[in-house]
Scaffold this motif. Structure first.
Motif, PDB file in Angstrom:
ATOM      1  N   SER A 178      10.372  -8.147   2.712  1.00  0.00           N
ATOM      2  CA  SER A 178      11.238  -8.876   1.788  1.00  0.00           C
ATOM      3  C   SER A 178      11.733 -10.166   2.438  1.00  0.00           C
ATOM      4  N   TYR A 193      14.254  -3.384  -2.827  1.00  0.00           N
ATOM      5  CA  TYR A 193      12.872  -2.907  -2.865  1.00  0.00           C
ATOM      6  C   TYR A 193      11.988  -3.718  -1.912  1.00  0.00           C
ATOM      7  N   LEU A 195       8.954  -6.048  -0.602  1.00  0.00           N
ATOM      8  CA  LEU A 195       8.295  -7.228  -1.163  1.00  0.00           C
ATOM      9  C   LEU A 195       9.187  -8.026  -2.107  1.00  0.00           C
ATOM     10  N   SER A 196      10.491  -7.880  -1.977  1.00  0.00           N
ATOM     11  CA  SER A 196      11.415  -8.615  -2.844  1.00  0.00           C
ATOM     12  C   SER A 196      11.689 -10.011  -2.298  1.00  0.00           C
ATOM     13  N   CYS A 197      11.967 -10.924  -3.217  1.00  0.00           N
ATOM     14  CA  CYS A 197      12.429 -12.269  -2.870  1.00  0.00           C
ATOM     15  C   CYS A 197      13.831 -12.394  -3.453  1.00  0.00           C
ATOM     16  N   LYS A 209      15.444  -4.290  -7.707  1.00  0.00           N
ATOM     17  CA  LYS A 209      14.083  -3.852  -7.972  1.00  0.00           C
ATOM     18  C   LYS A 209      13.127  -5.027  -8.126  1.00  0.00           C
ATOM     19  N   THR A 210      11.846  -4.715  -8.223  1.00  0.00           N
ATOM     20  CA  THR A 210      10.811  -5.718  -8.411  1.00  0.00           C
ATOM     21  C   THR A 210      11.133  -6.583  -9.627  1.00  0.00           C
ATOM     22  N   GLY A 211      10.974  -7.899  -9.446  1.00  0.00           N
ATOM     23  CA  GLY A 211      11.273  -8.821 -10.536  1.00  0.00           C
ATOM     24  C   GLY A 211      12.724  -9.244 -10.594  1.00  0.00           C
TER      25      GLY A 211
END
Length: 219
Positions: A178, A193, A195-197, A209-211
């Protein structure tokens, strides 16, 4: 959710008294270097000055390939693993893990913080028992090099800082790979989560969460 006392239990860092003097945690970033020098010069005999302004507790484990730049303090029972790069101005608490190829710069790590694998943490404060998954990073400078703005919903606060990474409240979990964008603030007991940005503020007791969807944790 942006105020210092809302994020941290001051009893879990030797910087607690210092941090308690600031309404907002990023206001403490400018004085971390001076704080470490002041604290270091008054440390008990349990700490050894292994190099000028580098203090390491006798129970800490520092790998021979790790680099400890001045000034820094490494707390009791903390493990600094192979090829860790502590550039300086790093106050690392007790029972922490600073892992392989991790880079620290101008940071406060409360007790029991874990940054164990390939993390970059710069111009940031990580609260008690917070954890950054493998490859997760704090981005501390905006791409246009303008001062960082702290945001909480519609609230915008000019920090005046060109370098400001992230503020992680106590017991925050950041998923692997992340990116925490400049000025990110994550409330206590929240999870990010993988891989989050992340940008802006994540309230306490939430899941990011994702998105960019934020939901309250179920009790």
């Amino acid at each position: 959710m942006l105020k210092t006392h809302q994020l941290f239990d001051f009893n879990h860092s030797m910087a607690g008294e210092y941090l308690a003097g600031f309404e907002y945690p990023w206001q403490a970033l400018a004085g971390i270097k001076e704080l470490i020098v002041t604290l270091g010069e008054a440390l008990p005999e349990d700490y050894v000055e292994t190099a000028p302004q580098v203090w390491v507790h006798k129970t800490a484990k520092v790998a021979p390939t790790a680099y400890l730049g001045a000034p820094c303090i490494i707390g009791a029972e903390t493990e600094v693993r192979h090829c860790a790069f502590i550039r300086g101005s790093a106050l690392v608490g007790c029972n922490c893990v600073v892992g392989n190829s991790v880079e620290l710069k101008n940071v406060i790590l409360f007790d029991r913080v874990q940054v164990p694998h390939y993390n970059y943490v710069g111009d940031s404060i990580l609260g008690f028992r917070s954890h950054m998954g493998a490859g997760s990073l704090t981005s501390n400078v905006k791409s246009d090099k303008t001062p960082v703005v702290a945001k909480d919903g519609q609230e915008r606060m000019e920090t005046g800082l060109k370098k400001f990474g992230a503020m992680l409240g106590d017991c925050v979990e950041v998923g692997c790979n992340s990116v925490l964008n400049p000025g990110t603030v994550i409330g206590r007991n929240s999870n990010i989560y993988p891989l989050s940005c992340v940008r802006g503020t994540v309230p306490e007791e939430c899941i990011y969460k994702t998105g960019g969807i934020i939901v309250k944790k179920e009790k």
